[in-house]
Design a protein around this motif. Structure first.
Motif, PDB file in Angstrom:
ATOM      1  N   TYR A  31       5.832  29.456  26.160  1.00 48.47           N
ATOM      2  CA  TYR A  31       5.442  28.001  25.883  1.00 48.47           C
ATOM      3  C   TYR A  31       5.632  27.199  27.358  1.00 48.47           C
ATOM      4  O   TYR A  31       6.661  26.822  27.568  1.00 48.47           O
ATOM      5  CB  TYR A  31       6.096  27.181  24.743  1.00 48.47           C
ATOM      6  N   LYS A  38       3.616  32.488   9.614  1.00 51.58           N
ATOM      7  CA  LYS A  38       3.707  31.009  10.108  1.00 51.58           C
ATOM      8  C   LYS A  38       4.975  31.006  10.684  1.00 51.58           C
ATOM      9  O   LYS A  38       6.045  31.343  10.252  1.00 51.58           O
ATOM     10  CB  LYS A  38       3.669  30.020   9.045  1.00 51.58           C
ATOM     11  N   TYR A  65       2.774  27.696  14.013  1.00 54.71           N
ATOM     12  CA  TYR A  65       1.639  28.577  14.721  1.00 54.71           C
ATOM     13  C   TYR A  65       1.679  29.798  13.803  1.00 54.71           C
ATOM     14  O   TYR A  65       2.606  30.056  13.133  1.00 54.71           O
ATOM     15  CB  TYR A  65       2.234  28.948  16.134  1.00 54.71           C
ATOM     16  N   GLU A  73      -8.447  27.427  13.240  1.00 54.57           N
ATOM     17  CA  GLU A  73      -7.348  26.027  13.413  1.00 54.57           C
ATOM     18  C   GLU A  73      -7.539  25.207  12.103  1.00 54.57           C
ATOM     19  O   GLU A  73      -6.523  24.674  11.852  1.00 54.57           O
ATOM     20  CB  GLU A  73      -7.938  25.419  14.777  1.00 54.57           C
TER      21      GLU A  73
END
Length: 233
Positions: free
Chosen positions: A188, A108, A92, A49
């Motif tokens: 999501y 990305k 993300y 992360e």
């Protein structure tokens, strides 16, 4: 090898094992977010992360070895419009290997919604949560960073809920896959997003005809990609 999301650690098992073996407990700055295996060098690569990149050597299962890879710089990134730059807070990351070269790619994905005045619409509104564009980089171990990729050539990337992977459109019947593209799906909360991103003109188009958009109503069972074997025709 897997990421144990609840414990923020990595674990592995081999044929015949009855349980998983934890590699290590990560501090909060080393929360793993993606994991891929390289056939080229027989290592597992893990993206964290905090943008750190590690490789794991499991050749000796009794003594797994972690290799720290320095990737502090991004080279060649174009100057995007200001409105699109704001979407970087909603990005993300995932990893994939090119099918022929074996080079490591960092992808990305930028999601959200940008209003006409350039402001970001609250993504708590599921109707406004969608994929806008992608940026792809290739690992440069000499410069210890990532090189911006402008063109995938005949390559096709698949990213989604499971691991990302790369295929060559030339390995399939003409027209089956769109070269220089990224096929994506995202789950999501209650919103589902799926499409094809064109690396040449930076556009996103639907994979399915409009009458199949009922896929947006799928709950708890998001689709995943699987890897076909082009040799089995």
């Amino acid at each position: 090898m897997v990421i144990l999301s609840n414990d923020h650690c990595l674990a592995f098992c081999t044929l015949g094992d009855t349980s998983w073996t934890s590699l290590e407990d990560y501090e909060w700055i080393f929360i793993p977010v993606d994991l891929v295996y390289s056939n080229k060098d027989e290592l597992f690569y893990c993206k964290h992360e905090c943008s750190a990149l590690h490789a794991w050597n499991l050749h000796n299962l009794s003594s797994p070895r972690r290799i720290d890879i320095k990737t502090g710089h991004f080279y060649g990134t174009p100057d995007f419009p200001e409105s699109e730059k704001k979407l970087r807070d909603y990005s993300y990351h995932c990893l994939a290997f090119e099918s022929h070269s074996g080079d490591l790619l960092l992808v990305k994905r930028f999601v959200g919604e940008v209003a006409d005045d350039g402001t970001i619409i609250d993504d708590s509104d599921s109707n406004s949560f969608k994929t806008h564009w992608f940026v792809v980089y290739r690992l440069n171990t000499i410069k210890r960073g990532w090189n911006y990729v402008t063109d995938l050539g005949d390559g096709v990337l698949f990213i989604g809920g499971n691991h990302a992977f790369h295929l060559s459109a030339n390995d399939f019947v003409t027209g089956v896959l769109i070269h220089n593209s990224i096929y994506f799906n995202i789950d999501y909360e209650c919103y589902y997003d799926m499409g094809i991103y064109n690396m040449q003109d930076f556009t996103v188009k639907s994979i399915f005809p409009s009458h199949l958009h009922a896929l947006n109503n799928i709950e708890h069972h998001p689709p995943i990609w699987f890897t076909p074997n082009p040799e089995n025709k």
